[in-house]
Motif scaffolding. Structure first.
Motif, PDB file in Angstrom:
ATOM      1  N   LEU A  85      17.755  18.495   4.281  1.00  0.00           N
ATOM      2  CA  LEU A  85      16.644  17.628   4.656  1.00  0.00           C
ATOM      3  C   LEU A  85      17.224  16.371   5.290  1.00  0.00           C
ATOM      4  O   LEU A  85      18.097  15.724   4.703  1.00  0.00           O
ATOM      5  N   SER A  86      16.756  16.027   6.447  1.00  0.00           N
ATOM      6  CA  SER A  86      17.293  14.861   7.152  1.00  0.00           C
ATOM      7  C   SER A  86      16.944  13.580   6.417  1.00  0.00           C
ATOM      8  O   SER A  86      15.941  13.501   5.697  1.00  0.00           O
ATOM      9  N   ARG A  87      17.769  12.568   6.617  1.00  0.00           N
ATOM     10  CA  ARG A  87      17.500  11.253   6.042  1.00  0.00           C
ATOM     11  C   ARG A  87      16.140  10.749   6.536  1.00  0.00           C
ATOM     12  O   ARG A  87      15.385  10.122   5.782  1.00  0.00           O
ATOM     13  N   LEU A 113      14.446  14.244  -6.453  1.00  0.00           N
ATOM     14  CA  LEU A 113      15.044  15.499  -6.914  1.00  0.00           C
ATOM     15  C   LEU A 113      14.089  16.668  -6.706  1.00  0.00           C
ATOM     16  O   LEU A 113      14.505  17.755  -6.286  1.00  0.00           O
ATOM     17  N   TRP A 114      12.800  16.449  -6.995  1.00  0.00           N
ATOM     18  CA  TRP A 114      11.822  17.524  -6.789  1.00  0.00           C
ATOM     19  C   TRP A 114      11.746  17.907  -5.313  1.00  0.00           C
ATOM     20  O   TRP A 114      11.674  19.089  -4.972  1.00  0.00           O
ATOM     21  N   LEU A 115      11.764  16.916  -4.432  1.00  0.00           N
ATOM     22  CA  LEU A 115      11.729  17.182  -2.993  1.00  0.00           C
ATOM     23  C   LEU A 115      12.930  18.023  -2.571  1.00  0.00           C
ATOM     24  O   LEU A 115      12.790  19.020  -1.845  1.00  0.00           O
ATOM     25  N   LEU A 116      14.124  17.634  -3.035  1.00  0.00           N
ATOM     26  CA  LEU A 116      15.343  18.364  -2.666  1.00  0.00           C
ATOM     27  C   LEU A 116      15.355  19.758  -3.279  1.00  0.00           C
ATOM     28  O   LEU A 116      15.679  20.747  -2.605  1.00  0.00           O
ATOM     29  N   GLN A 164      10.676   9.250   5.220  1.00  0.00           N
ATOM     30  CA  GLN A 164       9.249   9.278   5.518  1.00  0.00           C
ATOM     31  C   GLN A 164       8.445   9.713   4.292  1.00  0.00           C
ATOM     32  O   GLN A 164       7.406   9.127   3.963  1.00  0.00           O
ATOM     33  N   VAL A 165       8.934  10.745   3.599  1.00  0.00           N
ATOM     34  CA  VAL A 165       8.225  11.266   2.428  1.00  0.00           C
ATOM     35  C   VAL A 165       8.296  10.293   1.255  1.00  0.00           C
ATOM     36  O   VAL A 165       7.294  10.013   0.589  1.00  0.00           O
ATOM     37  N   MET A 166       9.490   9.762   0.990  1.00  0.00           N
ATOM     38  CA  MET A 166       9.703   8.944  -0.201  1.00  0.00           C
ATOM     39  C   MET A 166       9.276   7.494  -0.023  1.00  0.00           C
ATOM     40  O   MET A 166       8.765   6.874  -0.943  1.00  0.00           O
ATOM     41  N   ILE A 167       9.515   6.936   1.149  1.00  0.00           N
ATOM     42  CA  ILE A 167       9.257   5.514   1.382  1.00  0.00           C
ATOM     43  C   ILE A 167       7.912   5.293   2.060  1.00  0.00           C
ATOM     44  O   ILE A 167       7.298   4.241   1.917  1.00  0.00           O
ATOM     45  N   HIS A 227       0.828  -1.204   0.000  1.00  0.00           N
ATOM     46  CA  HIS A 227       0.000   0.000   0.000  1.00  0.00           C
ATOM     47  C   HIS A 227       0.867   1.261   0.000  1.00  0.00           C
ATOM     48  O   HIS A 227       0.537   2.249  -0.665  1.00  0.00           O
ATOM     49  N   ALA A 228       1.972   1.228   0.745  1.00  0.00           N
ATOM     50  CA  ALA A 228       2.863   2.397   0.793  1.00  0.00           C
ATOM     51  C   ALA A 228       3.466   2.668  -0.577  1.00  0.00           C
ATOM     52  O   ALA A 228       3.532   3.820  -1.026  1.00  0.00           O
ATOM     53  N   VAL A 229       3.917   1.620  -1.257  1.00  0.00           N
ATOM     54  CA  VAL A 229       4.482   1.781  -2.602  1.00  0.00           C
ATOM     55  C   VAL A 229       3.420   2.293  -3.570  1.00  0.00           C
ATOM     56  O   VAL A 229       3.684   3.174  -4.392  1.00  0.00           O
ATOM     57  N   GLN A 230       2.213   1.778  -3.470  1.00  0.00           N
ATOM     58  CA  GLN A 230       1.129   2.219  -4.349  1.00  0.00           C
ATOM     59  C   GLN A 230       0.765   3.682  -4.105  1.00  0.00           C
ATOM     60  O   GLN A 230       0.488   4.423  -5.045  1.00  0.00           O
ATOM     61  N   ARG A 231       0.771   4.098  -2.836  1.00  0.00           N
ATOM     62  CA  ARG A 231       0.468   5.503  -2.532  1.00  0.00           C
ATOM     63  C   ARG A 231       1.496   6.423  -3.150  1.00  0.00           C
ATOM     64  O   ARG A 231       1.162   7.473  -3.709  1.00  0.00           O
TER      65      ARG A 231
END
Length: 246
Positions: free
Chosen positions: A175-177, A164-167, A182-185, A113-117
């Protein structure tokens, strides 16, 4: 109904996972060998692929590499290979997640579900956003999902673009790891997962950054990763000319 191709040679685990996912609304195609995996994925074009690594006839790494030429939806490795090298290799060749066996079916479902989101968010953004960022010779457009350096097009995967867009959206701010993870995974950082580091490393290479002394995506020790806006004010690196010319 979301379609999943599951490639798993352990009969008991394969049927357990297939049955569980079917109970939760997925249409699951099960393959117990790597032989027909690429052809099946090309034919079905599923919403998600779950791959074991140690498979008869063709291993999961090879399958992942071969489908990346035409398949753009998420890939999850579900494997007993738990070494950091295997984990990094899986992410390097383009997997969206890497899950170690044994795994509780409910945890697997949550990771799916996380990957799909994340994939759905990417699709929504690309369809509806008109945002564009430019720093010197660097340009990133969220609507067209394109990245250029001095008009040279950079080919990125979906999750590389999102990173890249986030950064770039937070240029000049580390931005912390933990935050990126949390945002990407889509889940909290456990202190061991190297997904973010691997993706940053791959992104640096594609942006022609110096991987030993990066200047474009820099590491701010103790704080995280930062997109440096000042690093794009000069012309691109000389070897890009050769690449652009073919």
């Amino acid at each position: 109904m979301k379609k999943i191709v599951l490639v798993e040679d352990d009969p008991r685990l394969a049927h357990l996972v297939k049955s569980f996912l079917q109970q939760h609304g997925f249409d699951v195609t099960l393959l117990q060998s790597g032989e027909m995996a690429v052809q099946t994925i090309k034919s079905i074009n599923p919403d998600l692929v779950i791959l074991d690594i140690m498979l008869p006839n063709k291993d999961g790494y090879t399958i992942c590499r071969e489908i990346k030429g035409f398949y753009t939806n998420p890939v999850i490795f579900l494997t007993a290979k738990d070494s950091p090298i295997d984990h990094v290799m899986g992410l390097e060749i383009g997997a969206d997640d890497y899950i170690i066996k044994p795994v509780d079916p409910h945890v697997l479902l949550a990771r799916i579900h996380a990957v799909q989101r994340r994939n759905q968010t990417s699709s929504t953004d690309s369809a509806g956003s008109t945002k564009e960022l430019a720093f010197g010779v660097f340009n990133i457009n969220q609507l067209s999902r394109t990245v250029t350096i001095d008009n040279f097009a950079i080919d990125l995967t979906s999750h590389e673009f999102e990173l890249l867009w986030l950064l770039a959206s937070n240029a000049g701010q580390p931005l912390s790891r933990e935050h990126i993870h949390q945002v990407m995974i889509g889940r909290e950082y456990d202190g061991l997962d190297r997904t973010v580091d691997v993706r940053v490393s791959r992104l640096r290479k594609k942006l022609f950054d110096d991987t030993k002394q990066p200047m474009r995506i820099v590491t701010v020790w103790g704080k995280g990763y930062m997109f440096s806006p000042s690093a794009w004010q000069t012309q691109y690196l000389p070897h890009m000319t050769k690449n652009a010319a073919g």
